[in-house]
Design an enzyme around this catalytic site. Sequence first.
Site, PDB file in Angstrom:
ATOM      1  N   GLU A  33     -30.162  60.266  15.779  1.00 24.46           N
ATOM      2  CA  GLU A  33     -29.522  60.700  17.015  1.00 24.46           C
ATOM      3  C   GLU A  33     -30.128  62.037  17.467  1.00 24.46           C
ATOM      4  OE1 GLU A  33     -25.270  61.155  16.660  1.00 24.46           O
ATOM      5  OE2 GLU A  33     -25.262  62.521  18.388  1.00 24.46           O
ATOM      6  N   ARG A  92     -23.255  74.660  12.870  1.00 27.19           N
ATOM      7  CA  ARG A  92     -22.227  73.703  12.460  1.00 27.19           C
ATOM      8  C   ARG A  92     -22.038  73.745  10.949  1.00 27.19           C
ATOM      9  NH1 ARG A  92     -23.532  68.564  16.523  1.00 27.19           N
ATOM     10  NH2 ARG A  92     -23.510  69.873  18.386  1.00 27.19           N
ATOM     11  N   ARG A 139     -34.556  66.725  15.028  1.00 27.37           N
ATOM     12  CA  ARG A 139     -34.854  65.294  14.900  1.00 27.37           C
ATOM     13  C   ARG A 139     -35.986  64.876  15.833  1.00 27.37           C
ATOM     14  NH1 ARG A 139     -28.489  63.782  14.575  1.00 27.37           N
ATOM     15  NH2 ARG A 139     -28.125  64.688  12.511  1.00 27.37           N
ATOM     16  N   SER A 172     -26.697  63.268  22.769  1.00 26.84           N
ATOM     17  CA  SER A 172     -25.404  62.662  23.005  1.00 26.84           C
ATOM     18  C   SER A 172     -25.046  63.065  24.432  1.00 26.84           C
ATOM     19  CB  SER A 172     -24.405  63.243  22.000  1.00 26.84           C
ATOM     20  OG  SER A 172     -23.306  62.399  21.882  1.00 26.84           O
ATOM     21  N   ARG A 217     -30.037  66.983   8.878  1.00 26.11           N
ATOM     22  CA  ARG A 217     -28.712  67.542   9.137  1.00 26.11           C
ATOM     23  C   ARG A 217     -28.716  69.001   8.724  1.00 26.11           C
ATOM     24  NH1 ARG A 217     -23.821  65.299  10.086  1.00 26.11           N
ATOM     25  NH2 ARG A 217     -24.766  63.265   9.840  1.00 26.11           N
TER      26      ARG A 217
END
Length: 419
Positions: A348, A261, A389, A351, A276
């Site tokens: 997070e 990403r 994470r 998802s 991130r």
Amino acid sequence: MLDLKFIRNNVELVRQAIINKNEKADLDALLSIDDQRRKLQFEFDNLKAHQNSVSAIIAQRKKAGEKIDNELTEMSKVAEEIKGLANQLGATNAELEKLLLTIPNIPQADVPVGKDETANKVIKVWGEPKQFSFTPKDHLELAIQNNLLDLPRGAKISGSGFPVYTGEGARLERYLINFMLEYHCQKHNYTELMVPLAVNRKTMTGTGQLPKLEEDMYQIEKDDLFLIPTAEVPVTNIYTDEILIWKDLPKRYVAYTPCFRREAGSYGKETRGLQRLHQFNKVELVQFTEPEKSAEALEEILANAEAILQAFNLHYRVVTLCTGDLSFASQKTYDLEVWAPGTGKYLEVSSVSNFGEFQARRANIRFKDKTGKVRHLHTLNGSGVATPRLLIAILETYQQEDGTIKLPSVLDPFLRLTL
RNA sequence: GGAGAGUUGCCGGAGUGGUUGAACGGGACGGUCUCGAAAACCGUUGUACCUAUUAAAGGUACCCAGGGUUCGAAUCCCUGACUCUCCGCCA
């Protein structure tokens, strides 16, 4: 994408969904192009019908040896006209398709309406934040102390956000991935897939990443390929342009892939350590279900993802995303947020989304139901889970006062692996 | 990277530029027969869009994709994708 007929019949509903999702989509332009297209289609069809019938007559006359000069001259004019109309129709269809791809999916009725993440609803909390008799360090300090990561060298060879895992860090990362894959395959009845990490434009469009998110993806321009931002993309698209049979549903797939990403525009936001990244590892769950069963499947995938965090005995909470925080293609999404005691935040890690028939319609994935009718199926996916994470939470939760890590015992079988 | 062969419906497999949505075979489904089944026989076996929506009906497109030739293309021409075979290169 949505069904054009559905949009026509539910204009206000769609308009509201666009607003609630903070999307920009020109619904009125779409409707007027659609109108225009239908008029053109009608004209075209009629003219074609005329051409077809006269062509049949020409064939007969020619066989009978009759003169056909008049017909031929008339038909060459008609052919010209048809060509013109076909061009217009083609252009109009292309325009329509383009607009249609920008219309977001409609949130389910039970999704809270809200502008941004502040309107998300915590619906479940599992476990409790770990208490320490000392001030817990954050994962980056722990990683450095234990020689698990080499971020500067990752930055040197690629750029920031491309981590190098070293020694025990690399092994732990690999064990985590393996643990999750085995867990989902053995306990949750998923079939493992290994899939391409670079996919073409059509595939990216099928799951809804394109055209909206082109800026967020790494592109291999020479071959018009994109590095996948999630395994959802290749896995969901394996059945593009196919018709499955209801007996084979649901299909459950799990795939481990690195994810890429660009994270354009998110500099400086929670970027410390592994929070991130431009490249990270993720185990992804994907299901293809009958439309009537997708709501149930969403809960199942959520439970599957939760099981991983529970296996590690990590404190987490489940959040229902509000309309404004929902992704473009999603109807309903749960986020799983794990507690990172050193960082002092919920992060997070998963998802879980139900896309309804939105992706299936884009990618043209259908199934034959019990009555023999061919319909679009429903697609869902959820992270099960993303490692960076998860690793943060594990390191921070299981740190000792001296900065060493005492790994949870569920990993023992993997750590003792001997072959 | 070079050379060749191919791509037709659920599957196999025909197809001469003019009712070809597509022969023939298989499979699947429905029916007849049977106590039941098999066999045999009969029938069915597409998707999208448009007009009309009370329904019935009709029209158009689709033989890998996109262009072209033609009054008319599954059929002829060009480009591309994919598959297979051979050669080269290579983990």
